[in-house]
Design a protein around this motif. Structure first.
Motif, PDB file in Angstrom:
ATOM      1  N   LEU A 193      -0.292  -8.140   3.779  1.00  0.00           N
ATOM      2  CA  LEU A 193      -1.282  -7.372   2.989  1.00  0.00           C
ATOM      3  C   LEU A 193      -1.733  -7.480   4.263  1.00  0.00           C
ATOM      4  O   LEU A 193      -2.651  -5.284   3.956  1.00  0.00           O
ATOM      5  CB  LEU A 193      -2.129  -8.855   3.042  1.00  0.00           C
ATOM      6  N   ARG A 194      -2.023  -7.576   5.178  1.00  0.00           N
ATOM      7  CA  ARG A 194      -1.894  -6.972   7.058  1.00  0.00           C
ATOM      8  C   ARG A 194      -1.510  -5.268   6.905  1.00  0.00           C
ATOM      9  O   ARG A 194      -2.205  -4.686   7.992  1.00  0.00           O
ATOM     10  CB  ARG A 194      -1.394  -7.637   7.968  1.00  0.00           C
ATOM     11  N   ALA A 195      -0.292  -5.160   6.609  1.00  0.00           N
ATOM     12  CA  ALA A 195       0.091  -3.868   7.277  1.00  0.00           C
ATOM     13  C   ALA A 195       0.147  -2.796   5.807  1.00  0.00           C
ATOM     14  O   ALA A 195       0.619  -1.956   5.596  1.00  0.00           O
ATOM     15  CB  ALA A 195       2.372  -4.106   7.177  1.00  0.00           C
ATOM     16  N   GLY A 196      -0.613  -2.965   5.139  1.00  0.00           N
ATOM     17  CA  GLY A 196      -1.268  -2.856   4.304  1.00  0.00           C
ATOM     18  C   GLY A 196       0.505  -2.339   2.935  1.00  0.00           C
ATOM     19  O   GLY A 196       0.107  -0.646   2.678  1.00  0.00           O
ATOM     20  N   LEU A 197       1.257  -2.692   3.342  1.00  0.00           N
ATOM     21  CA  LEU A 197       2.221  -2.752   2.071  1.00  0.00           C
ATOM     22  C   LEU A 197       1.290  -3.508   0.620  1.00  0.00           C
ATOM     23  O   LEU A 197       2.128  -1.945  -0.530  1.00  0.00           O
ATOM     24  CB  LEU A 197       2.827  -3.404   1.656  1.00  0.00           C
ATOM     25  N   ILE A 198       0.563  -3.826  -0.165  1.00  0.00           N
ATOM     26  CA  ILE A 198       0.256  -4.325  -0.829  1.00  0.00           C
ATOM     27  C   ILE A 198      -1.056  -4.296  -1.183  1.00  0.00           C
ATOM     28  O   ILE A 198      -1.638  -4.835   0.202  1.00  0.00           O
ATOM     29  CB  ILE A 198       0.813  -5.390  -1.184  1.00  0.00           C
ATOM     30  N   HIS A 199      -1.963  -4.398  -1.600  1.00  0.00           N
ATOM     31  CA  HIS A 199      -2.972  -4.791  -1.806  1.00  0.00           C
ATOM     32  C   HIS A 199      -3.531  -5.802  -3.172  1.00  0.00           C
ATOM     33  O   HIS A 199      -2.507  -5.934  -4.741  1.00  0.00           O
ATOM     34  CB  HIS A 199      -4.441  -3.121  -2.742  1.00  0.00           C
ATOM     35  N   ARG A 200      -4.068  -6.865  -3.716  1.00  0.00           N
ATOM     36  CA  ARG A 200      -4.160  -8.389  -4.068  1.00  0.00           C
ATOM     37  C   ARG A 200      -5.752  -8.004  -5.083  1.00  0.00           C
ATOM     38  O   ARG A 200      -6.572  -7.167  -4.310  1.00  0.00           O
ATOM     39  CB  ARG A 200      -5.206  -8.961  -3.525  1.00  0.00           C
ATOM     40  N   SER A 201      -4.728  -7.215  -6.269  1.00  0.00           N
ATOM     41  CA  SER A 201      -5.935  -7.049  -7.141  1.00  0.00           C
ATOM     42  C   SER A 201      -6.696  -7.856  -8.532  1.00  0.00           C
ATOM     43  O   SER A 201      -8.399  -7.827  -8.258  1.00  0.00           O
ATOM     44  CB  SER A 201      -5.601  -5.881  -8.516  1.00  0.00           C
ATOM     45  N   ALA A 202      -6.095  -8.902  -8.377  1.00  0.00           N
ATOM     46  CA  ALA A 202      -6.398 -10.427  -8.880  1.00  0.00           C
ATOM     47  C   ALA A 202      -5.213 -11.149  -8.470  1.00  0.00           C
ATOM     48  O   ALA A 202      -4.432 -10.912  -7.798  1.00  0.00           O
ATOM     49  CB  ALA A 202      -6.736 -10.925 -10.625  1.00  0.00           C
ATOM     50  N   THR A 203      -5.688 -12.826  -8.834  1.00  0.00           N
ATOM     51  CA  THR A 203      -4.882 -13.638  -8.867  1.00  0.00           C
ATOM     52  C   THR A 203      -3.072 -13.705  -9.659  1.00  0.00           C
ATOM     53  O   THR A 203      -3.385 -13.592 -10.211  1.00  0.00           O
ATOM     54  CB  THR A 203      -5.396 -14.890  -8.900  1.00  0.00           C
ATOM     55  N   GLY A 204      -2.468 -14.189  -8.920  1.00  0.00           N
ATOM     56  CA  GLY A 204      -1.000 -13.236  -8.738  1.00  0.00           C
ATOM     57  C   GLY A 204      -0.454 -11.688  -9.214  1.00  0.00           C
ATOM     58  O   GLY A 204       0.331 -11.510  -9.620  1.00  0.00           O
ATOM     59  N   LEU A 205      -1.977 -11.048  -8.892  1.00  0.00           N
ATOM     60  CA  LEU A 205      -1.188  -9.178  -9.460  1.00  0.00           C
ATOM     61  C   LEU A 205      -1.820  -8.593  -7.755  1.00  0.00           C
ATOM     62  O   LEU A 205      -2.781  -8.239  -7.465  1.00  0.00           O
ATOM     63  CB  LEU A 205      -2.191  -9.248 -10.198  1.00  0.00           C
ATOM     64  N   TYR A 206      -0.789  -7.680  -7.928  1.00  0.00           N
ATOM     65  CA  TYR A 206      -1.290  -6.637  -6.710  1.00  0.00           C
ATOM     66  C   TYR A 206      -0.814  -5.232  -7.325  1.00  0.00           C
ATOM     67  O   TYR A 206       0.296  -5.292  -7.533  1.00  0.00           O
ATOM     68  CB  TYR A 206       0.404  -7.189  -5.170  1.00  0.00           C
ATOM     69  N   SER A 207      -1.358  -4.931  -6.172  1.00  0.00           N
ATOM     70  CA  SER A 207      -1.322  -2.953  -6.193  1.00  0.00           C
ATOM     71  C   SER A 207      -0.457  -2.943  -5.905  1.00  0.00           C
ATOM     72  O   SER A 207      -0.234  -3.060  -4.194  1.00  0.00           O
ATOM     73  CB  SER A 207      -2.010  -2.125  -5.841  1.00  0.00           C
ATOM     74  N   ASP A 208       1.506  -2.265  -5.759  1.00  0.00           N
ATOM     75  CA  ASP A 208       1.863  -1.893  -4.773  1.00  0.00           C
ATOM     76  C   ASP A 208       1.346  -0.132  -3.453  1.00  0.00           C
ATOM     77  O   ASP A 208       1.622   0.711  -4.142  1.00  0.00           O
ATOM     78  CB  ASP A 208       3.482  -1.514  -4.969  1.00  0.00           C
ATOM     79  N   LEU A 209       0.977  -0.335  -2.639  1.00  0.00           N
ATOM     80  CA  LEU A 209       0.137   0.947  -2.208  1.00  0.00           C
ATOM     81  C   LEU A 209       1.690   1.509  -1.296  1.00  0.00           C
ATOM     82  O   LEU A 209       3.016   0.788  -1.756  1.00  0.00           O
ATOM     83  CB  LEU A 209      -0.069   0.154  -0.962  1.00  0.00           C
ATOM     84  N   PRO A 210       1.004   2.968  -0.665  1.00  0.00           N
ATOM     85  CA  PRO A 210       2.960   3.910  -0.621  1.00  0.00           C
ATOM     86  C   PRO A 210       3.733   3.732   0.786  1.00  0.00           C
ATOM     87  O   PRO A 210       4.798   3.196  -0.236  1.00  0.00           O
ATOM     88  CB  PRO A 210       2.034   4.619   0.794  1.00  0.00           C
ATOM     89  N   MET A 211       3.154   2.377   1.478  1.00  0.00           N
ATOM     90  CA  MET A 211       4.563   1.760   2.163  1.00  0.00           C
ATOM     91  C   MET A 211       5.272   0.705   1.541  1.00  0.00           C
ATOM     92  O   MET A 211       6.527   0.733   1.622  1.00  0.00           O
ATOM     93  CB  MET A 211       3.298   1.228   3.401  1.00  0.00           C
ATOM     94  N   GLY A 212       4.658  -0.140   0.947  1.00  0.00           N
ATOM     95  CA  GLY A 212       5.393  -0.704   0.266  1.00  0.00           C
ATOM     96  C   GLY A 212       6.091  -0.483  -1.109  1.00  0.00           C
ATOM     97  O   GLY A 212       7.595  -1.110  -1.176  1.00  0.00           O
ATOM     98  N   LEU A 213       5.267   0.907  -1.455  1.00  0.00           N
ATOM     99  CA  LEU A 213       5.885   1.273  -2.429  1.00  0.00           C
ATOM    100  C   LEU A 213       7.693   2.215  -2.390  1.00  0.00           C
ATOM    101  O   LEU A 213       8.674   2.324  -2.902  1.00  0.00           O
ATOM    102  CB  LEU A 213       5.615   2.233  -3.565  1.00  0.00           C
TER     103      LEU A 213
END
Length: 584
Positions: A27-47
């Protein structure tokens, strides 16, 4: 990639619900973003990390002639009803109906749809063996999503399925996949072990199944490992022996003793001045098979040494029901028993006819124990299992670090890991239940054998962080780092800024994966972001230092070692260091 044109944001604060390092750092390094409980968007670095893991997985599976396909994420209930799992899978399966009232689910796994596809395309043993795989979204409605992507509801998984005419062919492919997994995790730069595992509802009986565990102090899985012979198993599957215990060998007479208000092993032991292992722990469990009016229940009275824990996985395999659970307080009272004072001696008639009594095999059969007397405020002293009780004997206890190896008698240790892969021999479970056959060499229709091989792509990313981080941030293994080089430009000079752009373009043209930090920010912010993201190398072009020495600083994230490099030496030095990090 230039950060002035990038989509990336870092954060200083640790989210309140993030308790393990991988969740916090992703979360801190901007790899993912929490959309809802147990649901995450994969951001460009994480993807980019996920794509690199997928690339290694594809390389190794294609190498052993596995074929990639994709199956629908939404699958028909009819397929699951054929296998029987529509009724037994549980609430983790997210079910829905379409506008015509037809039932579907979002796939938690894909045995049923792959078997249905196989049945429409393969007719003969001549087309076997075949292994099919996909890298696809799955959904399981976890009761308590936690640890970020390690226990998310929606997740990215590689699942593969093999089909065979006989068990020998299945074993051969199973071993090939096993070795491919070893190559995958070695390529990713991860320290891992392979352990025996429990197949749960996926398999019947004692079919072979292994987990691949990435070692990590904060891993949610517990693994028992022998430091001598190398035996390793998930704690739910592990077989071990207790260390030697001094039991009461006297076989004294059964004696009723008062234990007012003492309902726990610890309280009884303190009151009677005995060690916990000199008492027997009594547990009542219900095992239910079937549903609705067809449901049947069996109640088991389980006896373990007082300081042992029950292994529910072993119990479920023993009882064979669809669901097991501790008996409720009301159900205990209905049997004429009293919580805290339950024991195997002199059971009331209301309980005798209903209970299946099971002793753990760690209990010594001919020594004296303290047990509940089935009367409030009383226990029995001097209970001897072979003299005073009847029941069956089975392995019920949970292994632990003070035990001895069941194979070589050496001490075992308990370590933590993150499960990133799980492979199964499924046998004919699904092809039989779904009525799928092929013609064998004699022209007879037979149910083919199956194997199933899962690998959590997102979990592997999280496990890599759990194993590779420090107080400043992530330390990526070079194989899966989103970029190989963090290039920080620190200058207000047009001349140096132009040089930075030229160096960046030279690196890109040479095939170096470089993240160019050309933002108008101070060195402190850039260096903190660089350490947080954790790319293998950090290159700094600083206006003052370059004008003084004509060199740039090149620093390794993991070791902290740095050196000064001229623009002419830069490219060969970077390639050399990356090669060393890869072990070349």
């Amino acid at each position: 990639m230039k950060l002035t044109k990038g989509f990336w944001q870092t954060y200083k604060e640790v989210p309140n619900d993030a308790v393990v390092p991988s969740h916090q750092l992703m979360l801190r390094a901007g790899l993912i973003h929490r959309s809802a409980t147990g649901l995450y968007s994969d951001l460009p670095m994480g993807l980019r990390v996920l794509q690199k893991i997928e690339q290694v997985v594809r390389r190794e599976l294609n190498r052993i002639d596995c074929y990639e396909l994709t199956l629908p994420v939404v699958t028909s209930a009819e397929l699951w009803k054929q296998s029987g799992r529509w009724a037994t899978f549980g609430n983790e399966m997210l079910r829905l109906t379409d506008r015509s009232g037809r039932e579907f689910c979002i796939s938690p796994t894909c045995e049923e749809p792959i078997v249905a596809l196989f049945s429409k395309t393969v007719r003969s043993y001549k087309q076997l063996p075949v292994t099919l795989y996909q890298i696809r979204t799955k959904f399981r409605d976890e009761i308590r999503p936690r640890y970020g992507v390690m226990r998310a509801r929606e997740f990215n998984m590689k699942d593969a399925y093999s089909f065979h005419i006989d068990p020998d062919s299945l074993r051969e492919t199973y071993q090939e996949i096993y070795q491919a997994y070893e190559r995958i995790f070695n390529s990713l730069g991860l320290e891992f072990i392979v352990v025996e595992a429990d197949g749960g509802t996926m398999v019947d009986g004692d079919a072979k199944t292994h987990e691949f565990q990435v070692l990590a102090n904060s891993g949610e899985d517990r693994v028992i490992r022998c430091t001598s012979c190398g035996y390793a198993a998930n704690i739910e599957k592990a077989k071990s022996k207790r260390s030697n215990v001094e039991f009461d060998q006297s076989q004294q007479e059964l004696e009723l003793v008062s234990t007012p208000g003492r309902q726990t092993i610890e309280a009884v032991g303190e009151y009677l001045k005995i060690k916990p292992e000199c008492s027997l722990k009594s547990l009542l469990y219900s095992s239910v098979s079937g549903t609705g009016a067809d449901a049947t229940e069996e109640i088991a009275l389980l006896l373990l040494l007082g300081d042992d824990e029950l292994n529910e996985i072993k119990l479920k395999a023993l009882l064979g029901g669809d669901h097991i659970a501790p008996l409720s307080d009301g159900a205990i009272e209905a049997l004429g028993l009293h919580k805290g004072y339950i024991g195997p001696a002199q059971l009331p008639e209301s309980a005798q006819s209903r209970l299946r009594v099971i002793f753990d095999i760690a209990i010594e059969k001919d020594v004296s124990y303290v047990v509940g007397a089935n009367q409030v405020d009383y226990h029995f002293r001097g209970y001897v299992p072979t003299r005073d009780g009847e029941g069956q004997w089975a392995d019920l206890r949970l292994a632990r670090s003070s035990d001895r190896c069941d194979s070589c008698d050496h001490s075992v240790e308990e370590i933590c890991g993150v499960e990133v892969g799980h492979i199964f021999e499924l046998g004919q479970k699904y092809t039989e239940s779904m009525g799928v056959t092929v013609l064998n060499q004699q022209g007879k229709a037979v149910n083919p054998y199956m194997g199933c091989y899962g690998l959590g792509v997102g979990r592997t990313m999280a496990a890599a962080i759990e194993q590779n981080h420090d107080q400043h941030g992530i330390i990526w293994p070079v194989e899966i780092a989103p970029y190989h080089l963090y290039f920080a430009l620190i200058s207000k000079s047009d001349e140096i800024n132009q040089l930075g752009v030229e160096i960046y373009q030279q690196l890109v043209d040479a095939g170096v994966e470089v993240l160019f930090d050309d933002r108008k920010a101070g060195p402190g912010m850039k260096f903190k972001d660089a350490d947080l993201l954790g790319l293998p190398l950090r290159l700094v072009l600083g206006e003052r230092d370059y004008k003084e020495s004509g060199k740039l600083e090149l620093r390794q994230r993991k070791s902290g070692q740095s050196l000064e490099v001229s623009p002419k030496e830069l490219l060969p030095t970077i390639k050399r260091l990356l090669g060393e990090l890869r072990g070349e």
